[in-house]
Scaffold this active site. Structure first.
Site, PDB file in Angstrom:
ATOM      1  N   ARG A   4       0.825  -1.217   0.000  1.00  0.00           N
ATOM      2  CA  ARG A   4       0.000   0.000   0.000  1.00  0.00           C
ATOM      3  C   ARG A   4       0.856   1.263   0.000  1.00  0.00           C
ATOM      4  NH1 ARG A   4      -5.357   1.215   1.614  1.00  0.00           N
ATOM      5  NH2 ARG A   4      -5.650   3.280   2.530  1.00  0.00           N
ATOM      6  N   TYR A   5       2.000   1.210   0.652  1.00  0.00           N
ATOM      7  CA  TYR A   5       2.841   2.393   0.784  1.00  0.00           C
ATOM      8  C   TYR A   5       4.188   2.235   0.075  1.00  0.00           C
ATOM      9  CZ  TYR A   5      -0.625   3.335   4.379  1.00  0.00           C
ATOM     10  OH  TYR A   5      -1.805   3.525   5.043  1.00  0.00           O
ATOM     11  N   HIS A  68      22.750 -19.033   7.125  1.00  0.00           N
ATOM     12  CA  HIS A  68      23.704 -17.942   6.896  1.00  0.00           C
ATOM     13  C   HIS A  68      23.410 -17.404   5.496  1.00  0.00           C
ATOM     14  CE1 HIS A  68      27.338 -15.600   6.491  1.00  0.00           C
ATOM     15  NE2 HIS A  68      27.735 -15.940   7.725  1.00  0.00           N
ATOM     16  N   SER A  94      31.656 -11.225   5.331  1.00  0.00           N
ATOM     17  CA  SER A  94      30.254 -10.947   4.978  1.00  0.00           C
ATOM     18  C   SER A  94      29.943  -9.460   4.986  1.00  0.00           C
ATOM     19  CB  SER A  94      29.315 -11.679   5.943  1.00  0.00           C
ATOM     20  OG  SER A  94      29.463 -13.077   5.842  1.00  0.00           O
ATOM     21  N   HIS A 141      -1.367  29.884  18.208  1.00  0.00           N
ATOM     22  CA  HIS A 141      -2.112  29.079  19.181  1.00  0.00           C
ATOM     23  C   HIS A 141      -3.485  28.663  18.647  1.00  0.00           C
ATOM     24  CE1 HIS A 141       0.888  30.331  22.205  1.00  0.00           C
ATOM     25  NE2 HIS A 141       0.746  31.537  21.689  1.00  0.00           N
ATOM     26  N   GLN A 212      35.604  -3.689  10.350  1.00  0.00           N
ATOM     27  CA  GLN A 212      34.934  -4.781   9.645  1.00  0.00           C
ATOM     28  C   GLN A 212      33.586  -4.320   9.120  1.00  0.00           C
ATOM     29  OE1 GLN A 212      35.311  -8.790  11.066  1.00  0.00           O
ATOM     30  NE2 GLN A 212      33.371  -9.450  10.185  1.00  0.00           N
ATOM     31  N   SER A 263     -18.402   5.806   5.649  1.00  0.00           N
ATOM     32  CA  SER A 263     -19.347   4.712   5.429  1.00  0.00           C
ATOM     33  C   SER A 263     -20.709   5.018   6.021  1.00  0.00           C
ATOM     34  CB  SER A 263     -18.792   3.420   6.054  1.00  0.00           C
ATOM     35  OG  SER A 263     -18.662   3.572   7.464  1.00  0.00           O
ATOM     36  N   ASN A 270     -13.138  14.235   4.111  1.00  0.00           N
ATOM     37  CA  ASN A 270     -12.158  14.259   5.195  1.00  0.00           C
ATOM     38  C   ASN A 270     -10.734  14.434   4.665  1.00  0.00           C
ATOM     39  OD1 ASN A 270     -14.268  13.655   7.036  1.00  0.00           O
ATOM     40  ND2 ASN A 270     -14.052  11.479   6.577  1.00  0.00           N
ATOM     41  N   SER A 307      19.270  -7.155  12.008  1.00  0.00           N
ATOM     42  CA  SER A 307      17.824  -7.394  11.967  1.00  0.00           C
ATOM     43  C   SER A 307      17.042  -6.084  11.952  1.00  0.00           C
ATOM     44  CB  SER A 307      17.394  -8.244  13.166  1.00  0.00           C
ATOM     45  OG  SER A 307      17.789  -7.634  14.386  1.00  0.00           O
ATOM     46  N   VAL A 308      17.594  -5.064  12.615  1.00  0.00           N
ATOM     47  CA  VAL A 308      16.939  -3.751  12.635  1.00  0.00           C
ATOM     48  C   VAL A 308      16.953  -3.134  11.235  1.00  0.00           C
ATOM     49  CG1 VAL A 308      16.999  -1.432  13.637  1.00  0.00           C
ATOM     50  CG2 VAL A 308      17.633  -3.415  15.034  1.00  0.00           C
TER      51      VAL A 308
END
Length: 433
Positions: A4-5, A68, A94, A141, A212, A263, A270, A307-308
């Site tokens: 979708r994005y 791996h 790697s 404000h 490394q 709906s 909107n 992984s991040v």
């Protein structure tokens, strides 16, 4: 990022097919550098250069066995090369492969995002110049302040995204860095000269002191630049959301024929795209925090960042790419209600001119304290619905004589002067590249 994005070009940059193509490109560049030193036979080099990247499905199959992903790639790649594959990944680790290919992906992604920013700045500039003389109520404000122009409002956003362009260019340079330095970055098996040749071929720079891995403060800088662009998207979206409120109705998103707003309530139109941009900004801030958490790795490396980055780097690029494209669409098609802007300006009963009235009395010789007190009394009475601000101010003792009567006050309160005073900003806007 979910489909979708994800827009097609950016999605391609982060596809597995592209990643494996870049892996093969990096590996072949190292083989070429060794071949130039007489370390790889010409025939073997030719076979490697002609070998296609492996099928992602085969890499996944091997990864399920080997656990791996780089070895899985190299094994699948080698299946298509044969005996000359012994020269592939020679002296490398790697991270040499992953980080150098990642730098290529990030540079491509940054170039696409810079194109999006160019478009958005241009569209904001066009609409700002279109409305350079469109008077509107300025608010602080959320409350009526002084008159401004809608062109000046839009110009502020254009300059903000221009700053984002400059930040992103710097961040692109920061991440366009690779490393071919081997285990713990000591160049023990491949000399630094090979790295220099390989990275020059790939239009990348070497890490100043490799450990490394490429230093992750670079990637944090990149994600922070994207988060700042997201924050400016949110600022633009927030302005439009407020202007589309029923009580304001000064501007609203495009609403296509056949589109449905609710709906349950058929009358609804909107600001859904502006609200979506607000959500995009929230994601980007989170990605930036994750990037900052990745900077501190153990010793010469660990893989806590891996992984991040598999999530946040492609997702951040995809979601900002989508947000910038939608923002340009939104601004380009924005419906501007000039008559409503004028009505809201006039509905304050002249209160938006309180500052000008104060200065008119000061110019007439009054002390600032005396002038402020008179203007505030009239303004508070008008606020409570006594009558118009101008009439109440002229009724204050000595005001009419000081400012030259109603005609003199009208001149001081004329909002048209705000149009002329905004011109220097719009002139600078016209000079933006």
């Amino acid at each position: 990022m979910i489909p979708r994005y994800t827009l097609p070009e950016m999605g391609t940059v982060w596809s597995e097919t592209t990643r494996f193509e870049l892996y093969a490109q990096v590996e072949a560049a190292v083989v070429r550098a060794r071949a130039r030193r007489g370390l790889v036979p010409a025939g073997d080099l030719a076979v490697i250069e002609q070998a296609p990247p492996p099928d992602p499905a085969r890499v996944h199959e091997l990864d399920a066995q080997l656990h791996h992903d780089v070895i899985a790639f190299l094994t699948a790649y080698g299946e298509g090369i044969g005996a000359p594959a012994r020269h592939v990944h020679y002296g490398m680790t790697s991270s040499d492969l992953i980080d150098t290919a990642l730098a290529l992906q990030l540079a491509r992604a940054a170039d696409l995002l810079l194109q999006r920013l160019d478009t958005l700045v241009a569209v904001l500039g066009e609409r700002a110049l279109e409305h350079r003389a469109t008077l509107a109520l300025g608010r602080t404000h959320g409350v009526a302040a002084e008159p401004t122009t809608f062109g000046l409002k839009l110009a502020s956003h254009a300059f903000a995204f221009d700053r984002d362009r400059r930040r992103l260019r710097g961040a692109r340079d920061a991440v366009a860095v690779g490393t071919i330095s081997g285990a713990v970055g000591t160049y023990a098996n491949l000399p630094a000269e090979v790295e220099a040749e390989v990275l020059a071929e790939l239009s990348l720079h070497p890490e100043d002191a490799p450990t490394q891995v490429v230093a992750r403060d670079r990637h944090a800088q990149f994600l922070t630049a994207l988060a700042l662009a997201g924050a400016n998207l949110e600022r633009l979206a927030t302005e439009i959301r407020h202007l589309q409120r029923t009580e304001v109705r000064e501007a609203e998103e495009p609403f296509a024929e056949g589109q449905k707003g609710s709906s349950a309530m058929p009358h609804k139109r909107n600001p859904i795209v502006a609200e979506r941009l607000t959500g995009v900004a929230r994601l980007l801030r989170g990605y930036a925090i994750a990037g900052l958490e990745d900077v501190a790795l153990w010793h010469e490396r660990d893989i806590s960042h891996s992984s991040v980055e598999r999530v946040v780097l492609p997702d951040a690029c995809c979601v900002l790419d989508y947000g910038l494209e939608r923002a340009a669409w939104l601004v380009g098609g924005l419906r501007v209600n000039i008559s409503r802007m004028r009505a809201n300006l006039e509905a304050s009963g002249g209160l938006a001119g309180s500052s000008a009235a104060l200065l008119a009395l000061v110019d007439a010789g009054w002390s600032r304290e005396r002038a402020y007190a008179a203007v505030q009394r009239a303004a508070m009475a008008a606020w409570e619905g006594g009558c118009g601000f101008k009439e109440l101010l002229l009724a204050e003792p000595g005001v009419a004589e000081a400012v030259g009567g109603a005609a003199g006050l009208d001149s001081a309160l004329d909002p048209a002067r705000f149009v002329a005073n905004a011109e220097p900003v719009l002139k600078r806007l016209e000079e933006l590249p």
